[in-house]
Motif scaffolding. Structure first.
Motif, PDB file in Angstrom:
ATOM      1  N   VAL A 167      -2.736   0.480   0.311  1.00  0.00           N
ATOM      2  CA  VAL A 167      -3.597   0.451   1.488  1.00  0.00           C
ATOM      3  C   VAL A 167      -5.052   0.342   1.029  1.00  0.00           C
ATOM      4  CG1 VAL A 167      -4.400   1.753   3.493  1.00  0.00           C
ATOM      5  CG2 VAL A 167      -1.987   1.812   2.849  1.00  0.00           C
ATOM      6  N   ALA A 227       5.275  -4.138   4.948  1.00  0.00           N
ATOM      7  CA  ALA A 227       6.213  -3.299   4.192  1.00  0.00           C
ATOM      8  C   ALA A 227       7.625  -3.855   4.266  1.00  0.00           C
ATOM      9  CB  ALA A 227       6.163  -1.868   4.728  1.00  0.00           C
ATOM     10  N   ARG A 228       8.015  -4.364   5.433  1.00  0.00           N
ATOM     11  CA  ARG A 228       9.353  -4.964   5.546  1.00  0.00           C
ATOM     12  C   ARG A 228       9.462  -6.208   4.690  1.00  0.00           C
ATOM     13  NH1 ARG A 228       8.737  -3.528  11.081  1.00  0.00           N
ATOM     14  NH2 ARG A 228       7.998  -5.645  11.541  1.00  0.00           N
ATOM     15  N   TYR A 236       0.858  -3.309   8.909  1.00  0.00           N
ATOM     16  CA  TYR A 236       1.335  -2.707   7.667  1.00  0.00           C
ATOM     17  C   TYR A 236       2.852  -2.602   7.652  1.00  0.00           C
ATOM     18  CZ  TYR A 236       1.925   0.444   3.752  1.00  0.00           C
ATOM     19  OH  TYR A 236       2.318   0.985   2.556  1.00  0.00           O
ATOM     20  N   ARG A 237       3.446  -2.257   8.785  1.00  0.00           N
ATOM     21  CA  ARG A 237       4.905  -2.153   8.820  1.00  0.00           C
ATOM     22  C   ARG A 237       5.566  -3.501   8.591  1.00  0.00           C
ATOM     23  NH1 ARG A 237       6.213   0.988  14.248  1.00  0.00           N
ATOM     24  NH2 ARG A 237       4.312  -0.094  14.912  1.00  0.00           N
ATOM     25  N   ALA A 276       0.277   3.893  -1.276  1.00  0.00           N
ATOM     26  CA  ALA A 276       0.730   4.601  -0.082  1.00  0.00           C
ATOM     27  C   ALA A 276       1.548   5.835  -0.415  1.00  0.00           C
ATOM     28  CB  ALA A 276       1.541   3.658   0.806  1.00  0.00           C
ATOM     29  N   VAL A 277       2.311   5.791  -1.492  1.00  0.00           N
ATOM     30  CA  VAL A 277       3.158   6.936  -1.873  1.00  0.00           C
ATOM     31  C   VAL A 277       2.616   7.623  -3.119  1.00  0.00           C
ATOM     32  CG1 VAL A 277       5.235   6.007  -0.791  1.00  0.00           C
ATOM     33  CG2 VAL A 277       4.682   5.367  -3.141  1.00  0.00           C
ATOM     34  N   LEU A 321      -1.146   3.166   7.871  1.00  0.00           N
ATOM     35  CA  LEU A 321       0.288   3.219   7.568  1.00  0.00           C
ATOM     36  C   LEU A 321       1.136   3.027   8.818  1.00  0.00           C
ATOM     37  CD1 LEU A 321       0.441   6.197   5.026  1.00  0.00           C
ATOM     38  CD2 LEU A 321       0.637   3.753   4.533  1.00  0.00           C
ATOM     39  N   CYS A 322       0.627   3.409   9.967  1.00  0.00           N
ATOM     40  CA  CYS A 322       1.396   3.305  11.214  1.00  0.00           C
ATOM     41  C   CYS A 322       1.118   2.016  11.982  1.00  0.00           C
ATOM     42  CB  CYS A 322       1.093   4.504  12.114  1.00  0.00           C
ATOM     43  SG  CYS A 322       1.621   6.091  11.426  1.00  0.00           S
ATOM     44  N   GLY A 356       9.094  -2.485   0.409  1.00  0.00           N
ATOM     45  CA  GLY A 356       8.519  -1.330  -0.272  1.00  0.00           C
ATOM     46  C   GLY A 356       7.299  -0.821   0.478  1.00  0.00           C
ATOM     47  N   TRP A 357       6.466  -0.064  -0.237  1.00  0.00           N
ATOM     48  CA  TRP A 357       5.251   0.495   0.341  1.00  0.00           C
ATOM     49  C   TRP A 357       4.045  -0.103  -0.365  1.00  0.00           C
ATOM     50  CZ3 TRP A 357       5.611   3.654   4.540  1.00  0.00           C
ATOM     51  CH2 TRP A 357       6.867   4.191   4.808  1.00  0.00           C
TER      52      TRP A 357
END
Length: 408
Positions: free
Chosen positions: A365, A356-357, A352-353, A374-375, A347-348, A361-362
């Motif tokens: 994974v 996500a952009r 992945y970021r 992820a959520v 996630l970090c 959304g999320w």
């Protein structure tokens, strides 16, 4: 005594049979494990037996490696020093440099000693890129193993057996040293150096000899590294090499003769097996070191002794179920921690970021062959549940242990 001898002979037999059991890739990993085991054992003689914590032992490993690579280039593996005897060059270089560095370092003890050893290694690391004729610059120095004694040393199997013979011989000599008068006096350096001085012994000379012997066998390990890789680079002087041997030795158990070797072999295999699967493997190694230092100061080799003491204390019928509870609790805690670390690492991550952009959304994974939201609640319940279950089981096992100790 018979059990220890049987285990030792069984271990040697297993090592001798490995080429018939492993692929070429795994056999290369086994070579690196043997070299790491010898390096850690040499370090263990200094830190564990003499009680002198060195933070720069990569210096003697590296000096042995570069002395060997220059000898191979100059002698072409022939004459008085054919390829199988090249580790003698590393031994001589490690011994000589160990005497010089040890004379200065052992003038002090404790933190000052550790800082001096670190400074010596960092000095070599800083000078090596500038002295290209000695250390080859960024590209290092490459050589080739030449045939000798009817072997061409072109196969991994022959290199493995050459490494195995030198490692076993070195470990036998190290053990023999611990049984001599000088080896027992070295142990006195750790226990009470002031008393040794009061009895008339030259404590500084004893410290230099312990340092030099450790440097000698570290040089042999460096020479074997050159024979295995057919090259040497000044990265062998980097701090992570010194840090690795410290971590490996203490994880295995620096107070036991074969403890550092076991720790180095296990951690080398761990790095080989896990480094391709996760980017967080160094974190796991660091966490393991912290846990060992906090809860198992005798190292991993102390687990067997601790289990034997529990069996003797509680009885053969009551101890095994309790030990199984402990093992299950540790496995649950480890599974939960690994799940959580891998999830957070993904996630970090920058990839992945960026994803996500782009998706606004999320996105899910992928871990352990499955896709995890992820959520999603279930994604986070799994690691937290494993951690909670492992912690509860550990607390239960601790209470049961206290109850049984009270009844015993």
């Amino acid at each position: 005594m018979r059990t220890s001898t049987s285990l030792l002979l069984g271990g040697v037999a297993l090592l001798a049979a490995l080429p018939a059991l492993l692929t070429a890739g795994l056999l290369n990993a086994a070579v690196q494990m043997l070299i790491a085991a010898l390096f850690a054992s040499a370090y263990g003689q200094l830190a564990g037996r003499a009680g002198m914590l060195s933070f720069g032992h990569a210096a003697y490993f590296g000096v042995g490696a570069f002395a060997t690579v220059h000898a191979m280039d100059a002698l072409n593996g022939a004459g008085l020093l054919p390829t199988p005897l090249m580790p003698l060059v590393g031994a001589a270089a490690g011994l000589g440099f160990g005497v010089v560095a040890g004379w200065f370092a052992t003038q002090r003890s404790g933190t000052a000693f550790a800082m001096i050893t670190l400074a010596i290694a960092e000095l070599l690391h800083a000078l090596a890129p500038q002295l290209k004729s000695l250390f080859g610059g960024e590209s290092g120095i490459s050589v080739m193993r030449t045939p000798a004694w009817g072997f061409n040393f072109g196969s991994t199997t022959q290199v493995y057996y050459l490494t195995l013979v030198w490692v076993l011989l070195s470990l036998a000599l190290l053990y023999f040293h611990t049984r001599t008068s000088a080896g027992r006096l070295t142990l006195g350096l750790r226990e009470n150096s002031h008393r040794l001085r009061f009895l008339g012994y030259d404590v500084h000379r004893l410290g230099v000899s312990a340092f030099a012997i450790s440097g000698l066998f570290s040089g042999v390990a460096g020479a074997l590294q050159v024979l295995a890789n057919e090259s040497a680079n000044y990265v062998v002087f980097e701090a992570h090499v010194s840090a690795s041997v410290v971590l490996n030795s203490y994880i295995g158990g620096v107070g036991v003769f074969l403890g550092p070797a076991l720790g180095a072999a296990l951690m080398s295999f761990f790095g080989y097996a896990v480094s391709d699967a996760t980017q967080a493997w160094l974190l796991y190694q660091g966490v393991l070191f912290v846990l060992v230092m906090m809860f198992m100061p005798e190292g991993l080799v102390g687990l067997g002794g601790a289990a034997a003491r529990r069996v003797k204390q509680l009885g053969a019928s009551r101890a095994p179920p309790l030990l199984l509870l402990w093992l299950l609790a540790v496995l649950l805690l480890a599974a939960g921690a690994v799940f959580l670390v891998e999830l957070l690492q993904r996630l970090c991550s920058q990839d992945y970021r960026a994803l996500a952009r782009a998706a606004a959304g999320w996105p899910p994974v992928t871990m352990f062959g499955q896709s995890w939201a992820a959520v999603g609640l279930a994604t986070w319940i799994w690691p937290l549940g494993l951690l909670a279950g492992g912690g509860s089981l550990l607390a239960f096992a601790q209470r049961r242990l206290q109850m049984k100790e009270a009844q015993a």
